[in-house]
Design a protein around this motif. Structure first.
Motif, short mmCIF file in Angstrom:
data_model
loop_
_atom_site.label_atom_id
_atom_site.label_comp_id
_atom_site.label_asym_id
_atom_site.label_seq_id
_atom_site.Cartn_x
_atom_site.Cartn_y
_atom_site.Cartn_z
N LYS A 199 96.80 69.58 -69.38
CA LYS A 199 96.31 69.49 -70.59
C LYS A 199 96.89 70.75 -70.96
O LYS A 199 96.72 70.88 -72.56
CB LYS A 199 94.37 69.42 -70.73
N ILE A 200 97.11 71.85 -70.19
CA ILE A 200 97.85 72.94 -71.06
C ILE A 200 98.98 73.07 -71.30
O ILE A 200 99.92 72.17 -70.80
CB ILE A 200 97.74 73.99 -70.13
N SER A 201 99.51 73.63 -72.22
CA SER A 201 100.73 73.66 -72.72
C SER A 201 101.90 74.77 -72.63
O SER A 201 102.38 75.58 -73.90
CB SER A 201 100.91 73.30 -74.46
N LEU A 202 101.90 75.29 -71.65
CA LEU A 202 102.37 75.82 -70.92
C LEU A 202 104.03 76.26 -70.73
O LEU A 202 104.14 74.99 -69.48
CB LEU A 202 101.69 76.57 -70.30
N LYS A 203 104.59 76.07 -71.29
CA LYS A 203 106.59 76.28 -71.10
C LYS A 203 106.66 76.67 -69.12
O LYS A 203 106.65 78.05 -70.00
CB LYS A 203 107.36 76.89 -71.91
N ASP A 204 108.11 76.04 -68.43
CA ASP A 204 107.69 76.44 -67.62
C ASP A 204 107.25 76.37 -66.91
O ASP A 204 106.70 77.52 -65.75
CB ASP A 204 109.26 77.64 -68.27
N SER A 205 106.14 75.62 -66.54
CA SER A 205 104.25 76.45 -65.90
C SER A 205 104.63 75.22 -64.83
O SER A 205 105.90 74.15 -64.22
CB SER A 205 103.58 75.77 -65.99
N ARG A 206 104.37 75.72 -63.06
CA ARG A 206 104.06 75.57 -61.92
C ARG A 206 102.63 75.24 -61.36
O ARG A 206 102.32 76.36 -62.22
CB ARG A 206 105.05 75.82 -61.11
N PHE A 207 102.27 74.67 -60.82
CA PHE A 207 101.44 75.21 -60.10
C PHE A 207 101.20 74.54 -58.89
O PHE A 207 101.07 73.53 -58.42
CB PHE A 207 99.66 73.89 -60.81
N LEU A 208 100.70 75.49 -58.21
CA LEU A 208 101.04 75.22 -56.45
C LEU A 208 99.60 74.96 -56.07
O LEU A 208 98.79 76.27 -56.10
CB LEU A 208 101.95 77.09 -56.56
N ILE A 209 99.57 74.56 -54.96
CA ILE A 209 98.36 74.28 -54.24
C ILE A 209 98.77 74.74 -52.67
O ILE A 209 99.35 73.74 -52.14
CB ILE A 209 97.45 72.94 -53.87
N VAL A 210 97.86 75.99 -52.73
CA VAL A 210 98.30 76.27 -51.33
C VAL A 210 97.34 75.97 -50.19
O VAL A 210 96.17 77.06 -49.95
CB VAL A 210 98.87 77.94 -50.91
N GLY A 211 97.27 75.68 -48.99
CA GLY A 211 96.74 75.48 -47.93
C GLY A 211 95.75 73.87 -47.82
O GLY A 211 96.68 73.01 -48.20
N GLY A 212 95.25 74.16 -46.21
CA GLY A 212 94.75 72.34 -46.08
C GLY A 212 93.54 72.46 -46.27
O GLY A 212 92.09 73.68 -45.64
N GLY A 213 92.87 71.29 -45.25
CA GLY A 213 91.51 70.80 -45.21
C GLY A 213 91.16 69.24 -45.48
O GLY A 213 92.16 68.51 -45.71
N PRO A 214 90.44 69.01 -44.96
CA PRO A 214 89.48 67.84 -45.52
C PRO A 214 89.79 66.72 -46.59
O PRO A 214 89.82 65.62 -46.96
CB PRO A 214 87.82 67.77 -45.49
N TYR A 215 89.83 67.15 -47.37
CA TYR A 215 90.34 66.56 -49.17
C TYR A 215 92.07 67.08 -49.62
O TYR A 215 92.38 66.69 -50.14
CB TYR A 215 89.57 67.94 -49.65
N LEU A 216 92.22 67.17 -48.88
CA LEU A 216 94.04 67.44 -49.01
C LEU A 216 94.11 65.56 -49.31
O LEU A 216 95.14 65.24 -50.35
CB LEU A 216 95.05 67.54 -47.90
N ASP A 217 94.38 65.45 -48.62
CA ASP A 217 94.66 63.35 -48.98
C ASP A 217 93.97 63.11 -50.38
O ASP A 217 94.59 62.78 -50.91
CB ASP A 217 94.29 62.35 -47.77
N LYS A 218 92.81 62.97 -50.45
CA LYS A 218 92.07 62.76 -51.74
C LYS A 218 93.00 63.20 -52.77
O LYS A 218 92.48 62.75 -53.96
CB LYS A 218 90.41 62.64 -51.47
N LEU A 219 93.53 64.72 -52.35
CA LEU A 219 94.30 65.76 -53.31
C LEU A 219 95.24 65.04 -54.25
O LEU A 219 95.48 64.51 -55.04
CB LEU A 219 93.16 66.80 -53.11
#
Length: 378
Positions: A225-245
């Motif tokens: 929902k944000i309108s931030l130009k040239d934005s990226r979202f990195l998710i770093v890590g592992g765990g039991p919820y990875l596949d659901k995410l």
């Protein structure tokens, strides 16, 4: 001192408890103490390696992902630790190895200092269909643990208040924020080139264990929902919820980069190439990733929570948001003025150095050990 650390969790498992133990262990060794660790093996075989005693165990993934349990109270490893006669035992978990710690304590008269890491009432969905029933069970367990130890260390005021709500004696509780290793800063542009990110990109980073209670879907929704130009979202890590995410990410129009679990040696690189560390978790008691982000000179934008009291200070080293509107407003402020952003990043780094170092943490734990030993000696 001869110090025995006990924990159901230990390396190569990577979570906040394990990082806390590893940091404390290294500090104590550096101070000349004789330190050994008692933990659970990830097989039905017990063994000893480099001062770490691994007791055979069985998987208990139905209770909590990657959890293990053991009822072993008599093995050559435990008998060797009894013969070693620790001066003090520092337990870090409330289950299998806590029972072993009590056995060793009874045989050697070594007092037990216990760190209460986890707000279990935030994890009731793993073991109870009713949160109310689960909370009562946790309160009962916590009181039982408190009665069997000489001192309880908690990482935050939030955790202390929770224990007080369980009717645990305040005099038995000490607040000691967990210490972290402070990394050297590297050139952000060079790191971005190394990992394939452009210097102009505005990078939001979640780094940590991927589990249901971390509320990562909220961050994904907000990113959508944000309108931030040239934005990226990195998710770093592992765990039991990875596949659901990853499945949930398919509902998001914007691309989300799942980096996976990375070598601890390069975790600092991901903090330092990012612009803002983000978290929506409400289950933290110590929030090591908050400390790590700040220590790497990164602003933290995190859901408001009592565990952040004295950690994230609005307009100083980051922001605590309450809802989407806050999240958008604070992101706008962060990227609107680059000079102010740089100043806040300096604040973040300096504040972490002053308050969340391993040295500060280790010294405070040492003082608690000495107080307990002095009290035991009369």
């Amino acid at each position: 001192m001869k110090i025995l650390i006990t924990s159901d969790w230990y390396y190569p498992i990577v979570n906040g408890v394990v990082r806390s133990i590893l940091n404390l262990k290294q500090y104590l060794i550096d101070q000349g103490h004789d330190v050994r660790v008692l933990t659970l093996s990830h097989s039905i075989k017990s063994y000893k390696e480099d001062g770490v005693y691994y007791i055979r165990s069985l998987g208990a993934g139905k209770v909590y992902p990657d959890a293990r349990m053991s009822g072993i109270l008599r093995s050559k490893e435990i008998l060797e630790l009894i013969d070693w006669k620790p001066d003090i035992i520092h337990s870090q978990c409330e289950f299998s190895t806590f029972i072993m710690a009590k056995k060793i304590s009874k045989k050697t008269k070594a007092p037990i200092v216990h760190t209460y890491h986890t707000v279990y009432e935030d994890y009731t969905h793993y073991f109870s269909p009713s949160k109310k029933v689960g909370k009562k069970l946790i309160a009962t367990l916590s009181r039982a643990v408190a009665k069997k130890v000489d001192k309880m260390i908690v990482p935050s005021i939030k955790t202390k208040n929770i224990l007080l709500s369980y009717d645990i004696d305040e005099a038995k509780i000490s607040v000691i924020p967990t210490g972290i290793e402070i990394s050297k800063l590297s050139d952000k542009k060079t790191l971005r080139e190394k990992y394939g990110y452009k210097d102009c990109e505005k990078i939001l980073l979640y780094l940590g264990r991927l589990a249901e209670e971390k509320n990562i879907e909220e961050l994904m929704d907000f990113y959508q929902k944000i309108s931030l130009k040239d934005s990226r979202f990195l998710i770093v890590g592992g765990g039991p919820y990875l596949d659901k995410l990853k499945k949930y990410a398919k509902k998001i129009d914007k691309k989300i980069d799942f980096i996976g679990q990375v070598d601890p040696a390069i975790v600092k690189d991901y903090y330092q190439l990012a612009d803002v560390f983000v978290s929506a978790s409400k289950s933290e008691t110590q929030g090591l990733t908050y400390y790590e982000a700040l220590s790497n000179g990164r602003l933290a934008l995190c859901r408001k929570d009592s565990c952040l009291e004295g950690v994230i200070i609005n307009n100083f080293n980051g922001y605590q948001y309450r809802d989407l509107d806050d999240f958008i407003e604070f992101l706008t402020i962060i990227f609107k003025d680059q000079d102010n952003k740089a100043l806040m990043e300096e604040n973040a780094r300096r504040y972490a150095l002053e308050n969340f170092s391993i040295e500060s943490f280790g010294k405070k734990c040492e003082k608690e050990y000495l107080k307990v030993l002095k009290k035991q000696g009369g």
